[in-house]
Design a protein around this motif. Structure first.
Motif, PDB file in Angstrom:
ATOM      1  N   ILE A  97     -11.010  74.941  18.946  1.00 41.58           N
ATOM      2  CA  ILE A  97     -10.728  73.646  18.315  1.00 41.58           C
ATOM      3  C   ILE A  97      -9.297  73.637  17.794  1.00 41.58           C
ATOM      4  O   ILE A  97      -8.553  72.665  17.996  1.00 41.58           O
ATOM      5  N   PHE A  98      -8.874  74.708  17.122  1.00 37.55           N
ATOM      6  CA  PHE A  98      -7.498  74.768  16.621  1.00 37.55           C
ATOM      7  C   PHE A  98      -6.490  74.786  17.766  1.00 37.55           C
ATOM      8  O   PHE A  98      -5.430  74.182  17.676  1.00 37.55           O
ATOM      9  N   LEU A  99      -6.843  75.485  18.869  1.00 37.60           N
ATOM     10  CA  LEU A  99      -5.958  75.528  20.022  1.00 37.60           C
ATOM     11  C   LEU A  99      -5.815  74.133  20.626  1.00 37.60           C
ATOM     12  O   LEU A  99      -4.707  73.678  20.925  1.00 37.60           O
ATOM     13  N   TYR A 100      -6.955  73.438  20.818  1.00 37.79           N
ATOM     14  CA  TYR A 100      -6.907  72.072  21.356  1.00 37.79           C
ATOM     15  C   TYR A 100      -6.142  71.143  20.415  1.00 37.79           C
ATOM     16  O   TYR A 100      -5.361  70.292  20.851  1.00 37.79           O
ATOM     17  N   LEU A 101      -6.369  71.283  19.142  1.00 33.59           N
ATOM     18  CA  LEU A 101      -5.683  70.467  18.139  1.00 33.59           C
ATOM     19  C   LEU A 101      -4.182  70.744  18.184  1.00 33.59           C
ATOM     20  O   LEU A 101      -3.364  69.815  18.136  1.00 33.59           O
ATOM     21  N   PHE A 102      -3.807  71.990  18.309  1.00 31.18           N
ATOM     22  CA  PHE A 102      -2.394  72.362  18.393  1.00 31.18           C
ATOM     23  C   PHE A 102      -1.752  71.794  19.653  1.00 31.18           C
ATOM     24  O   PHE A 102      -0.664  71.222  19.615  1.00 31.18           O
ATOM     25  N   VAL A 103      -2.417  71.918  20.804  1.00 32.33           N
ATOM     26  CA  VAL A 103      -1.888  71.400  22.075  1.00 32.33           C
ATOM     27  C   VAL A 103      -1.775  69.882  21.992  1.00 32.33           C
ATOM     28  O   VAL A 103      -0.770  69.290  22.408  1.00 32.33           O
ATOM     29  N   PHE A 104      -2.801  69.218  21.469  1.00 35.65           N
ATOM     30  CA  PHE A 104      -2.786  67.766  21.343  1.00 35.65           C
ATOM     31  C   PHE A 104      -1.642  67.319  20.438  1.00 35.65           C
ATOM     32  O   PHE A 104      -0.916  66.369  20.753  1.00 35.65           O
ATOM     33  N   THR A 105      -1.445  67.990  19.325  1.00 36.54           N
ATOM     34  CA  THR A 105      -0.355  67.668  18.401  1.00 36.54           C
ATOM     35  C   THR A 105       0.993  67.907  19.055  1.00 36.54           C
ATOM     36  O   THR A 105       1.921  67.112  18.903  1.00 36.54           O
ATOM     37  N   ALA A 106       1.104  68.986  19.825  1.00 36.03           N
ATOM     38  CA  ALA A 106       2.355  69.276  20.524  1.00 36.03           C
ATOM     39  C   ALA A 106       2.660  68.201  21.554  1.00 36.03           C
ATOM     40  O   ALA A 106       3.810  67.766  21.706  1.00 36.03           O
ATOM     41  N   LEU A 107       1.647  67.722  22.274  1.00 33.78           N
ATOM     42  CA  LEU A 107       1.838  66.651  23.252  1.00 33.78           C
ATOM     43  C   LEU A 107       2.283  65.353  22.569  1.00 33.78           C
ATOM     44  O   LEU A 107       3.160  64.638  23.061  1.00 33.78           O
ATOM     45  N   ILE A 108       1.669  65.024  21.464  1.00 32.21           N
ATOM     46  CA  ILE A 108       2.056  63.818  20.718  1.00 32.21           C
ATOM     47  C   ILE A 108       3.496  63.950  20.226  1.00 32.21           C
ATOM     48  O   ILE A 108       4.294  63.017  20.333  1.00 32.21           O
ATOM     49  N   ALA A 109       3.854  65.115  19.691  1.00 28.97           N
ATOM     50  CA  ALA A 109       5.229  65.334  19.210  1.00 28.97           C
ATOM     51  C   ALA A 109       6.222  65.229  20.359  1.00 28.97           C
ATOM     52  O   ALA A 109       7.307  64.637  20.213  1.00 28.97           O
TER      53      ALA A 109
END
Length: 165
Positions: free
Chosen positions: A5-17
């Motif tokens: 979940i943290f990995l997906y959240l991190f990847v999703f946040t990185a994509l948004i950024a």
């Protein structure tokens, strides 16, 4: 599971950024281009304004309003606007039926009447006349008297012949 979940959240946040960074870069470059174009337009407009101001000053050179020496002739009359007063008196000559008495031509389509007036100084007027189809110019000498009457004398005239058969 928590790790994923943290990995997906991190990847999703990185994509948004990344998306926001790219979009911001495009907006910034687009804004820079627009600012550059607006600066060029502003410079062109300022040049046009300056040219128009110079042209306007040239056009006002021969006018009673800008001629202090000529205006000095009318100081004793206490007229607020001697140019307007003289123009009104000249236009009153249009009110008679038939052709204007200052115009040495007979109207061909209708009566010749004075249209535009340019008071050059305390002695001369340039004027345009027309009957709706044919037109010409007048040079008029005038004298504004102490009793506020105005005498007009035709100095020269011109009828344009283009269109006359």
């Amino acid at each position: 599971m928590k790790k994923n979940i943290f990995l997906y959240l991190f990847v999703f946040t990185a994509l948004i950024a990344l998306y926001l960074g790219m979009k911001g870069n495009k907006v910034a470059s687009s804004s820079t281009e627009q600012i550059t174009q607006l600066k060029k337009q502003n410079t062109a407009l300022q040049d046009s304004i300056q040219k128009l101001q110079i042209r306007m000053l040239d056009m006002q050179y021969f006018s009673l309003e800008n001629n202090d020496d000529a205006l000095a002739y009318y100081e004793h009359l206490n007229l607020e606007n001697p140019t307007r007063y003289t123009e009104d008196k000249l236009l009153e000559t249009n009110e008679k039926s038939g052709d204007n008495p200052l115009i040495p031509y007979e109207g061909m389509e209708s009566d010749f009447k004075i249209n535009k007036i340019k008071v050059l100084n305390h002695k001369w007027i340039l004027s345009d006349f027309s009957d709706g189809k044919y037109w010409g110019d007048l040079i008029i000498k005038y004298e504004l008297k102490d009793d506020l009457s105005v005498d007009f004398t035709l100095v020269d005239h011109l009828l344009y012949t283009r269109g006359i058969n």
